[in-house]
Design a protein around this motif. Sequence first.
Motif, PDB file in Angstrom:
ATOM      1  N   TYR A  63      13.109  -0.344  -4.188  1.00  0.00           N
ATOM      2  CA  TYR A  63      13.073  -0.856  -2.818  1.00  0.00           C
ATOM      3  C   TYR A  63      12.363   0.086  -1.856  1.00  0.00           C
ATOM      4  N   GLY A  64      12.455   1.383  -2.094  1.00  0.00           N
ATOM      5  CA  GLY A  64      11.803   2.323  -1.195  1.00  0.00           C
ATOM      6  C   GLY A  64      10.292   2.181  -1.195  1.00  0.00           C
ATOM      7  N   ARG A  65       9.690   2.259  -2.385  1.00  0.00           N
ATOM      8  CA  ARG A  65       8.236   2.133  -2.462  1.00  0.00           C
ATOM      9  C   ARG A  65       7.771   0.713  -2.156  1.00  0.00           C
ATOM     10  N   THR A  66       8.588  -0.279  -2.519  1.00  0.00           N
ATOM     11  CA  THR A  66       8.236  -1.658  -2.187  1.00  0.00           C
ATOM     12  C   THR A  66       8.191  -1.861  -0.679  1.00  0.00           C
ATOM     13  N   ALA A  67       9.163  -1.300   0.043  1.00  0.00           N
ATOM     14  CA  ALA A  67       9.174  -1.415   1.501  1.00  0.00           C
ATOM     15  C   ALA A  67       7.972  -0.713   2.117  1.00  0.00           C
ATOM     16  N   GLY A  97       7.285 -12.549  -9.028  1.00  0.00           N
ATOM     17  CA  GLY A  97       7.038 -13.631  -8.080  1.00  0.00           C
ATOM     18  C   GLY A  97       7.775 -13.411  -6.778  1.00  0.00           C
ATOM     19  N   ARG A  98       9.021 -12.988  -6.841  1.00  0.00           N
ATOM     20  CA  ARG A  98       9.804 -12.753  -5.632  1.00  0.00           C
ATOM     21  C   ARG A  98       9.248 -11.587  -4.819  1.00  0.00           C
ATOM     22  N   VAL A  99       8.863 -10.518  -5.502  1.00  0.00           N
ATOM     23  CA  VAL A  99       8.324  -9.358  -4.798  1.00  0.00           C
ATOM     24  C   VAL A  99       7.018  -9.709  -4.099  1.00  0.00           C
ATOM     25  N   PHE A 100       6.155 -10.458  -4.787  1.00  0.00           N
ATOM     26  CA  PHE A 100       4.880 -10.807  -4.158  1.00  0.00           C
ATOM     27  C   PHE A 100       5.021 -11.945  -3.157  1.00  0.00           C
ATOM     28  N   GLY A 101       6.068 -12.745  -3.297  1.00  0.00           N
ATOM     29  CA  GLY A 101       6.366 -13.690  -2.233  1.00  0.00           C
ATOM     30  C   GLY A 101       6.734 -12.968  -0.950  1.00  0.00           C
ATOM     31  N   GLY A 102       7.554 -11.921  -1.077  1.00  0.00           N
ATOM     32  CA  GLY A 102       7.888 -11.118   0.092  1.00  0.00           C
ATOM     33  C   GLY A 102       6.687 -10.388   0.653  1.00  0.00           C
TER      34      GLY A 102
END
Length: 329
Positions: free
Chosen positions: A183-187, A308-313
């Motif tokens: 979540y850290g790097r994704t954010a 899919g969920r990560v790239f949707g976000g």
Amino acid sequence: MSGAIIAPALPGISRHFADQPQVLIQLILTLPALMITLFSPLMGYLADRLGRKPLLLVMLSIYGLAGGAGFLIDRVDLLLTSRALMGVAVAGILSISTTLVGDYLKGPDRARFLGLQSSCMALGGVVFINLGGLLSDWSWRGPFLLYLTGVLLLPYAWAMLKEPHPQSSDPADHVDEPVSIDYGRTALAYSVGMLSMMMFYMFPAQLPFLLSEQGEISGFAIGVALSMAAFTASIVSFCYGYYKPFLSVMTIYVLGFILAGIGFLVVGFTHSYSMAIIGAGISGLGLGVFMPNTTAWLMRITPQRVRGRVFGGFTATRSFSASLSRPLR
């Protein structure tokens, strides 16, 4: 194409609906970005649950029909409705197509392809923004016809795309283990994507009005100025796979922001049409690195089962920043 393609027609749309508040005219450009923000997470979730290809084909159909409907509509409320529906379709197309890249490819091949994908997206801006400028000189309705390309692509997408296998050879994926998201790097990736998209979207949202204040400029001339940033961005994106092995993710970000900032300073302080084109081109050199760099980074740290969920976000955050670029007039 979701917004920028009609940017050269904004002055004509404003004149045709002269009795309508200016904020509604601007929403015609930016409403799809708002709908992408709202619906991209849902589309990413559905892509993970229901499969990529069927949903993508449905979204392509809606995109072409809802976008092309603007050619026939003569009421602002109906036009905004069609633009909203098209934005929902774009949410699906962006989320699923990027997810498919991660499903199909990995390693250096993925980095090269992401550069090619981003380059094609930017180069498409060069082609279709200029076509939109030409068609806007004929009629403000003309650019809406270009959205019908979504329908034309439908048979090709149906024939060529394949549904990826649910299990990936990616070492980050172990079906027997719970899926974890960094979540850290994704954010951080989301934040950079938001900022870069806000900067890129300022050109179609702001530049037509800036140039119009300098004198009588045709829709084609506005399209040329808008497409310059897309053209230089396409060159930098195309080369991403070649310079990425020598530069870290953060180094590429720093260089990108420096170039983009210089270009914005040129555009902001000049009163010359030619210098505005040069400034847009410089900004494009910086902005062109963000899309492939962030996408490749996210794919590397995200397991396939939640991709899919990560790239949707990711799509949602980028589109939200695009909607914030709407000029307040």
